[in-house]
Design a protein around this motif. Sequence first.
Motif, PDB file in Angstrom:
ATOM      1  N   ASP A 138     -27.252 -81.761 -90.334  1.00 15.59           N
ATOM      2  CA  ASP A 138     -28.572 -82.304 -90.663  1.00 15.59           C
ATOM      3  C   ASP A 138     -29.146 -81.650 -91.921  1.00 15.59           C
ATOM      4  N   SER A 139     -28.803 -80.380 -92.161  1.00 17.39           N
ATOM      5  CA  SER A 139     -29.269 -79.723 -93.381  1.00 17.39           C
ATOM      6  C   SER A 139     -28.677 -80.385 -94.615  1.00 17.39           C
ATOM      7  N   LEU A 140     -27.374 -80.638 -94.575  1.00 19.63           N
ATOM      8  CA  LEU A 140     -26.721 -81.316 -95.694  1.00 19.63           C
ATOM      9  C   LEU A 140     -27.283 -82.707 -95.884  1.00 19.63           C
ATOM     10  N   GLU A 141     -27.485 -83.432 -94.791  1.00 22.23           N
ATOM     11  CA  GLU A 141     -27.973 -84.803 -94.895  1.00 22.23           C
ATOM     12  C   GLU A 141     -29.380 -84.846 -95.485  1.00 22.23           C
ATOM     13  N   ARG A 142     -30.256 -83.897 -95.084  1.00 22.12           N
ATOM     14  CA  ARG A 142     -31.612 -83.873 -95.644  1.00 22.12           C
ATOM     15  C   ARG A 142     -31.577 -83.596 -97.145  1.00 22.12           C
ATOM     16  N   SER A 143     -30.777 -82.605 -97.532  1.00 24.83           N
ATOM     17  CA  SER A 143     -30.717 -82.255 -98.951  1.00 24.83           C
ATOM     18  C   SER A 143     -30.108 -83.372 -99.781  1.00 24.83           C
ATOM     19  N   ALA A 144     -29.082 -84.025 -99.258  1.00 28.80           N
ATOM     20  CA  ALA A 144     -28.458 -85.133 -99.982  1.00 28.80           C
ATOM     21  C   ALA A 144     -29.427 -86.300-100.107  1.00 28.80           C
ATOM     22  N   ALA A 145     -30.167 -86.582 -99.032  1.00 25.37           N
ATOM     23  CA  ALA A 145     -31.142 -87.681 -99.079  1.00 25.37           C
ATOM     24  C   ALA A 145     -32.223 -87.388-100.114  1.00 25.37           C
ATOM     25  N   HIS A 146     -32.675 -86.144-100.179  1.00 22.79           N
ATOM     26  CA  HIS A 146     -33.679 -85.778-101.177  1.00 22.79           C
ATOM     27  C   HIS A 146     -33.119 -85.951-102.588  1.00 22.79           C
TER      28      HIS A 146
END
Length: 419
Positions: free
Chosen positions: A78-86
């Motif tokens: 979820d950390s990677l997904e949040r940063s990638a989405a940003h």
Amino acid sequence: MKKGGAGVGNAKRKRFGAYLAQLRRDARKSQRQLAETLCRISATASVTRHEISRWERGERVPAVWLPALATALDVPLDSLERSAAHARGEDVGTASRSPAEAFAYFLPDHDVELGPLANHTGRRVGASTAAALADRAHGLRLADDVIAGGDLLAPALRELNAAVRLYRETTHSEETGRSLLSSIGELAQIAGWIASDAGEHEQAARAYRLGASAAREAGDLALVGNLAGSLAYQLSNTGHEDDGLSLAQAALEEAGPDAPAKARALYLDRVAWAHTKAGNAQPAMRALAEAHEAMTAEDTQESPVWAYWVSPEELDVMDARVYTELRKPLRAVPLLQEVLSRYDSTHTRELALYLSWLAVALVDANEPEEAAKTARRMLDLSADSASDRTARRNRIVLTKLEPHRDIPEVRDLLSTHAA
């Protein structure tokens, strides 16, 4: 979250790339090794070192590879997904980043050259040299108390560059090396602060990144928090409120409850300001109260030298600034008047800045005549100041007074300072 144009999008992708590169280095993998690991996890051969490099340069943001990356790098998906989405410009709420994410995202050290030169056999330096460098860092901090950023920036950058050269071009013990790195971090923090005061925000961010890298290498977590909080403060004041809040919270959480009392109070004050700029009134007020609690708590650690200026009076000033920003003038005015009645008159820039907050609070309290009197004193103090921060505050105060132009005191002030 605010969205910008292509330049902002490119910057977001580059920050994500820097974050990804930091995660890879933390996992002790080369780009080629990471590509090979991803191929094994996914049972394909479609990822190359060149693709990893493109991700880390910010040219592309991986999507389907995120689960495999999380496994390969041993980080939460979820950390990677949040940063990638940003990085793709999606509204994900930057304040939800973990401290580790925020630090790697905003303060990457992959491009910071701090290591000693390879095979260098320069003169050996010891504790006396390290102590002298620490004294120079403190001297620069004291100079910033009385000299505006535009006048002090060039000397500050010379001091910082000389310190980096000293570290890289000499030999020294491990203990001396840590001391030199801490002084580089302190010089970078104050140089960044000076650059920000001069309106050179990119230069400031570069100094903060350099300083954070040095402080990390020295193991000086309190200094890392100060550098991160300084950058967070700049972000909050330059239209990047969500990013400022994310990084201010990361600095506080990374330092933990055992940080020196003055340092923790400072981190909490920056969190309060970040919440204020982001429009979060209640969290801002809670952070202010926690800052005062931290300041009065029993301190188990010696305060760092760079926190010499953090005091109950300075916390009162931040309280008043937050109250002013939140349109609570009846709380702000008495606090500011009390602090200013005994403030060191040699610190003219700070005095002018604090007067600017008082002037705004007086307007909100429906006291435009008194606000005009306060503003005149502020403008006289800052007339020859090479401070971008002060110039910005001057414009804010004059704009705030404009609707009261029919009042003689205000009209005279606006006419005098029309330019």
